[in-house]
Design an enzyme around this catalytic site. Structure first.
Site, PDB file in Angstrom:
ATOM      1  N   THR A  13      -1.596   4.458  -5.334  1.00 52.86           N
ATOM      2  CA  THR A  13      -2.625   5.278  -5.986  1.00 52.86           C
ATOM      3  C   THR A  13      -3.901   4.503  -6.241  1.00 52.86           C
ATOM      4  OG1 THR A  13      -1.023   6.712  -7.059  1.00 52.86           O
ATOM      5  CG2 THR A  13      -3.144   6.523  -8.136  1.00 52.86           C
ATOM      6  N   SER A  55       3.607   4.038  -1.650  1.00 57.54           N
ATOM      7  CA  SER A  55       4.791   3.176  -1.757  1.00 57.54           C
ATOM      8  C   SER A  55       6.093   3.928  -1.476  1.00 57.54           C
ATOM      9  CB  SER A  55       4.848   2.468  -3.103  1.00 57.54           C
ATOM     10  OG  SER A  55       5.229   3.338  -4.135  1.00 57.54           O
ATOM     11  N   THR A  86       2.960   2.703  -7.541  1.00 61.04           N
ATOM     12  CA  THR A  86       3.875   2.535  -8.675  1.00 61.04           C
ATOM     13  C   THR A  86       5.276   3.079  -8.390  1.00 61.04           C
ATOM     14  OG1 THR A  86       3.177   4.643  -9.636  1.00 61.04           O
ATOM     15  CG2 THR A  86       2.004   2.658 -10.357  1.00 61.04           C
ATOM     16  N   ASP A  87       5.372   4.013  -7.430  1.00 63.36           N
ATOM     17  CA  ASP A  87       6.654   4.712  -7.269  1.00 63.36           C
ATOM     18  C   ASP A  87       7.807   3.778  -6.911  1.00 63.36           C
ATOM     19  OD1 ASP A  87       5.352   7.013  -7.911  1.00 63.36           O
ATOM     20  OD2 ASP A  87       5.227   7.785  -5.868  1.00 63.36           O
TER      21      ASP A  87
HETATM   22  N1  ASP Z   1       2.711   7.807  -4.777  1.00 63.41           N
HETATM   23  C1  ASP Z   1       1.991   6.643  -5.275  1.00 63.41           C
HETATM   24  C2  ASP Z   1       2.630   5.397  -4.681  1.00 63.41           C
HETATM   25  O1  ASP Z   1       3.643   4.980  -5.144  1.00 63.41           O
HETATM   26  C3  ASP Z   1       2.023   6.625  -6.759  1.00 63.41           C
HETATM   27  C4  ASP Z   1       1.282   5.483  -7.414  1.00 63.41           C
HETATM   28  O2  ASP Z   1       0.868   4.534  -6.818  1.00 63.41           O
HETATM   29  O3  ASP Z   1       1.125   5.566  -8.661  1.00 63.41           O
HETATM   30  O4  ASP Z   1       2.098   4.867  -3.740  1.00 63.41           O
END
Ligand code: ASP
Length: 332
Positions: A13, A55, A86-87
């Site tokens: 993100t 991710s 974050t995922d």
């Molecule tokens: N879908 C995103 C990822 O994990 C979510 C994030 O980065 O917060 O790449």
């Protein structure tokens, strides 16, 4: 002299922009830096654009790429910051904790819940904090997020939207950042030089137990993989009907590894307590996660099975603490 930090971009993100199909990582690592020009007062930064992925698309081969990148540049920098979605950040942080052990230099993962280009974003503070931490005496792999520093083996994403996305499970924070100043509570153990590993066995599966679950799921996953982690209930156990015990017995005899853990986030497993668990532990000798996170167990098994298939050695390595991943049963 100003410290030299390597920024390794992998997507997420933090690097995302609005596209017709939804948020997607589009920004290059250099574009992220352009959003925080004041970083030049904290450290000198070079950039590597290793990946640019959501991710969700990260696989174990990418963890090996990240570890290799850090290994190649280890001598040239004082610390490393990886930007990451974050995922699956908790899985990557755990994997890097096994692939790069005892690092005297900081290796920090960060990311954000809102893209860096949004008006309301946690990207800038998280990235700036990660750079600050990278200039400190903070050995080992950790996640820096929302002013907290979490050991790489202890992180879990516990909130899907708000800025406090990660928790440290069964272990304290290593430190907190207050107004950009790191208050370090715990210094991770390290060596004079890191120990790098370069193999993982991705054939590790995870099954979440539900009431009435069919043991055919376990059968299938054990057939397809070298190890199965079963997230059971409470302190741990398996249904006594339905043939689970016999199923695990058969596959373990064939050399497969089975780990029992819990779907409860905090306080870990204790398989010997109840009738539904004790026989698994004492007679079948399944491994148990105790206070390790599921993310750490997944990565640890991939690391172990990348080194050995010998059951006694697998068991020894599994219970051997790495980067504070397990406190129990060493103390019991
Ligand atoms: N879908 C995103 C990822 O994990 C979510 C994030 O980065 O917060 O790449």
């Amino acid at each position: 002299m100003m410290k030299r930090i390597l920024l390794i971009g992998t997507g997420g993100t933090i690097a995302s922009e609005v596209t017709e199909g939804g948020l997607a990582p589009e920004l290059a690592t250099k574009d992220l830096l352009a959003h925080i020009p004041e970083i030049s007062e904290i450290c000198r930064v070079d950039c590597v654009q290793l990946l640019n992925l959501d991710s969700t698309n990260i696989v174990p081969e990418h963890w090996l790429m990240m570890a290799r990148c850090i290994r190649e540049h280890y001598g040239d920098y004082d610390g490393f910051v990886l930007t990451h979605g974050t995922d699956t950040m908790a899985y990557t942080a755990a994997a890097l904790s096994y692939l790069i052990q005892k690092s005297p230099k900081p290796i920090l993962l960060t990311g954000a819940q809102k893209p860096i280009g949004f008006d309301s974003t946690d990207s800038k503070i998280n990235l700036t904090d990660a750079f600050r931490c990278a200039t400190e005496d903070l050995p080992g792999v950790s996640i820096v997020f929302n002013n907290r520093v979490i050991p790489g083996t202890r992180a879990r994403k516990t909130r899907s939207k708000s800025f406090q996305a990660f928790s440290s499970i069964n272990y304290p924070y290593l430190g907190v950042l207050q107004g950009g100043v790191l208050l370090r509570y715990i210094r991770q153990e390290c060596g004079d030089a890191p120990v790098f590993y370069d193999a993982l066995d991705p054939r590790v599966a995870l099954m979440k137990l539900t009431p009435g679950a069919d043991r055919a799921q376990a059968d299938f996953l054990l057939e397809q993989n070298d190890a199965l982690i079963i997230e059971s209930f409470g302190v741990g156990g398996l249904p006594e009907g339905g043939g689970f015990y016999e199923c695990l017995h058969r596959w373990m005899d064939a050399g497969k590894i089975v780990v029992l853990t819990t779907q409860v986030s905090n306080e870990g497993s204790d398989l010997g307590v109840y009738h539904v668990g004790r026989r698994l532990k004492n007679k079948l000798r399944v491994l148990e996660a105790y206070d390790m996170t599921t993310e750490a167990v997944v990565a640890k098994l991939m690391w172990i099975l990348g080194r050995t298939r010998e059951q006694a050695e697998v068991e020894r390595l599994f219970y051997q603490p790495v980067a504070q991943d397990i406190l129990w049963p060493a103390d019991t």
